[in-house]
Scaffold this active site. Structure first.
Site, short mmCIF file in Angstrom:
data_model
loop_
_atom_site.label_atom_id
_atom_site.label_comp_id
_atom_site.label_asym_id
_atom_site.label_seq_id
_atom_site.Cartn_x
_atom_site.Cartn_y
_atom_site.Cartn_z
CB ALA A 69 1.19 19.42 22.39
N GLY A 114 0.13 21.59 17.91
CA GLY A 114 0.12 22.85 18.67
C GLY A 114 0.91 23.96 17.98
CD GLU A 117 -4.10 23.11 18.12
OE1 GLU A 117 -3.20 22.45 18.69
OE2 GLU A 117 -5.28 23.06 18.44
CD GLU A 137 -3.18 18.05 16.75
OE1 GLU A 137 -3.31 17.94 15.52
OE2 GLU A 137 -2.78 19.10 17.29
N1 COA Z 1 6.92 16.13 21.28
C1 COA Z 1 8.00 15.62 21.88
N2 COA Z 1 9.15 15.36 21.21
C2 COA Z 1 9.19 15.64 19.91
C3 COA Z 1 8.09 16.17 19.22
C4 COA Z 1 6.90 16.42 19.97
N3 COA Z 1 5.82 16.95 19.42
N4 COA Z 1 8.42 16.33 17.93
C5 COA Z 1 9.68 15.93 17.80
N5 COA Z 1 10.16 15.52 18.99
C6 COA Z 1 11.50 14.98 19.30
C7 COA Z 1 11.67 13.59 18.75
O1 COA Z 1 11.13 12.64 19.63
C8 COA Z 1 13.18 13.52 18.63
O2 COA Z 1 13.71 13.25 19.92
P1 COA Z 1 14.95 12.21 20.07
O3 COA Z 1 16.09 12.89 19.37
O4 COA Z 1 15.14 12.13 21.56
O5 COA Z 1 14.52 10.94 19.42
C9 COA Z 1 13.58 14.94 18.26
O6 COA Z 1 12.47 15.76 18.61
C10 COA Z 1 13.84 15.09 16.77
O7 COA Z 1 12.72 14.61 16.07
P2 COA Z 1 12.79 13.46 14.95
O8 COA Z 1 11.47 12.78 14.93
O9 COA Z 1 14.01 12.61 15.15
O10 COA Z 1 13.01 14.35 13.64
P3 COA Z 1 12.56 13.97 12.15
O11 COA Z 1 13.19 15.00 11.27
O12 COA Z 1 12.79 12.55 11.86
O13 COA Z 1 10.96 14.20 12.15
C11 COA Z 1 8.91 15.36 12.66
C12 COA Z 1 10.43 15.48 12.38
C13 COA Z 1 8.42 16.75 13.08
C14 COA Z 1 8.19 14.91 11.38
C15 COA Z 1 8.66 14.33 13.78
O14 COA Z 1 9.49 14.66 14.88
C16 COA Z 1 7.24 14.28 14.28
O15 COA Z 1 6.38 13.70 13.63
N6 COA Z 1 6.99 14.88 15.47
C17 COA Z 1 5.68 14.83 16.09
C18 COA Z 1 4.72 15.75 15.40
C19 COA Z 1 3.35 15.66 16.03
O16 COA Z 1 2.69 14.65 15.95
N7 COA Z 1 2.93 16.76 16.64
C20 COA Z 1 1.61 16.88 17.20
C21 COA Z 1 1.61 16.59 18.64
S1 COA Z 1 -0.03 16.75 19.27
#
Ligand code: COA
Length: 263
Positions: A69, A114, A117, A137
């Site tokens: 999400a 999400g 999910e 989460e």
């Molecule tokens: N919501 C909003 N933005 C998100 C996102 C999310 N769930 N997942 C990734 N992004 C954004 C990042 O903030 C980043 O934005 P920026 O370029 O403005 O900084 C962009 O997407 C790229 O992500 P980044 O974190 O730089 O890539 P990465 O390869 O280092 O890491 C992940 C990838 C998926 C491991 C990491 O982005 C992450 O942990 N995301 C959240 C996952 C999460 O907790 N999801 C559950 C939500 S309930």
């Protein structure tokens, strides 16, 4: 039309297979409220669309299926709006689970929160070797809110589901296959073709029988065994009145491929 004026979801129909691509590359396809609504609109349209016999859901770009999400939106939720957001996502993902035609998730990268999910709501999951799947989460101070606690426990059993949900760990595609979270793992470049091949195979079977099979498994697995068997027998009996059954049996006896009318 449900497929038009979409900002974050792309659709394409090939050989009666609707390919739904979640496409917000800047945030790794994270699901904001608008994207969830767009997914809902696409499935509502595809339900009655006779040109669609199966659906594949995938993520745009190389890196992510859906990275969860949208945390920017989540961070602003109040208790009331949080509950409403969760209920809306649950409703739309349940429409996917109950979709009367097969839905295959082609998991091309991160399927987190999400995104995991969404994949769980699909009927079948095929993952690329690059996929990373998890429900992180609890590391954000919340729990999965789009059906994940329920579907994960039903798919994997309580013990494994609680391990994944409470650690928030991401697992790779091979581990996901080992525990039954995904059906199959393939090379990244073969992902869409594998999903399309499976979708086409299912689409070549009787649509009314496939629909009944989805109902029997979905509804039946929420019932006691005897009630589930009653449902199975009732659907079986219903199919005996279908044109598809007549065609399927005639084609077998005449040693030719069946051409199912879907009635
Ligand atoms: N919501 C909003 N933005 C998100 C996102 C999310 N769930 N997942 C990734 N992004 C954004 C990042 O903030 C980043 O934005 P920026 O370029 O403005 O900084 C962009 O997407 C790229 O992500 P980044 O974190 O730089 O890539 P990465 O390869 O280092 O890491 C992940 C990838 C998926 C491991 C990491 O982005 C992450 O942990 N995301 C959240 C996952 C999460 O907790 N999801 C559950 C939500 S309930």
């Amino acid at each position: 039309m449900g497929y038009e004026n979409l900002e974050n979801v792309r659709t394409e129909t090939r050989d009666q297979i609707l390919i739904v691509t979640i496409d917000r590359p800047k945030v790794l396809n994270a699901l904001n409220a608008q994207t969830v609504e767009e997914i809902g609109r696409v499935f509502a349209e595809a339900r009655g669309d006779e040109a669609v016999r199966a659906v594949i859901v995938t993520g745009g770009g190389e890196k992510a299926f859906v990275a969860g999400a949208d945390i920017n939106e989540l961070a602003r939720q109040s208790p009331i709006s949080g509950k409403e957001t969760s209920e809306r996502g649950q409703f739309i993902f349940s429409q996917i689970e109950r979709f009367p035609k097969p839905v295959i998730a082609a998991i091309n990268g991160f399927a987190l929160g999400g995104g995991c999910e969404l994949a769980l709501a699909c009927h079948i999951r095929i993952a690329s070797e690059k996929a990373q799947i998890g429900l992180p989460e609890v590391s954000l101070g919340i729990i999965p809110g789009y059906g994940g606690t329920q579907r994960m426990a039903r798919l994997l059993g309580k013990g494994k589901a609680l391990e994944l949900i409470c650690t928030g760990d991401r697992i790779g595609a091979l581990e996901a296959e080992k525990i039954g979270l995904v059906n199959k793992v393939v090379a990244p470049e073969a992902l869409l073709a594998t999903a399309e091949e499976m979708a086409k195979k299912i689409a070549s079977r009787s649509p009314v029988a496939v629909r009944a099979a989805i109902e029997a498994v979905n509804v039946g697995s929420e019932m006691g065994f005897e009630e589930g068997q009653f449902l199975e027998a009732t659907l079986f009996g219903l199919l005996c009145a279908s044109e598809d059954m007549k065609e399927g049996m005639a084609a077998f006896l005449e040693k030719r491929p069946a051409k199912f009318p879907g009635k």
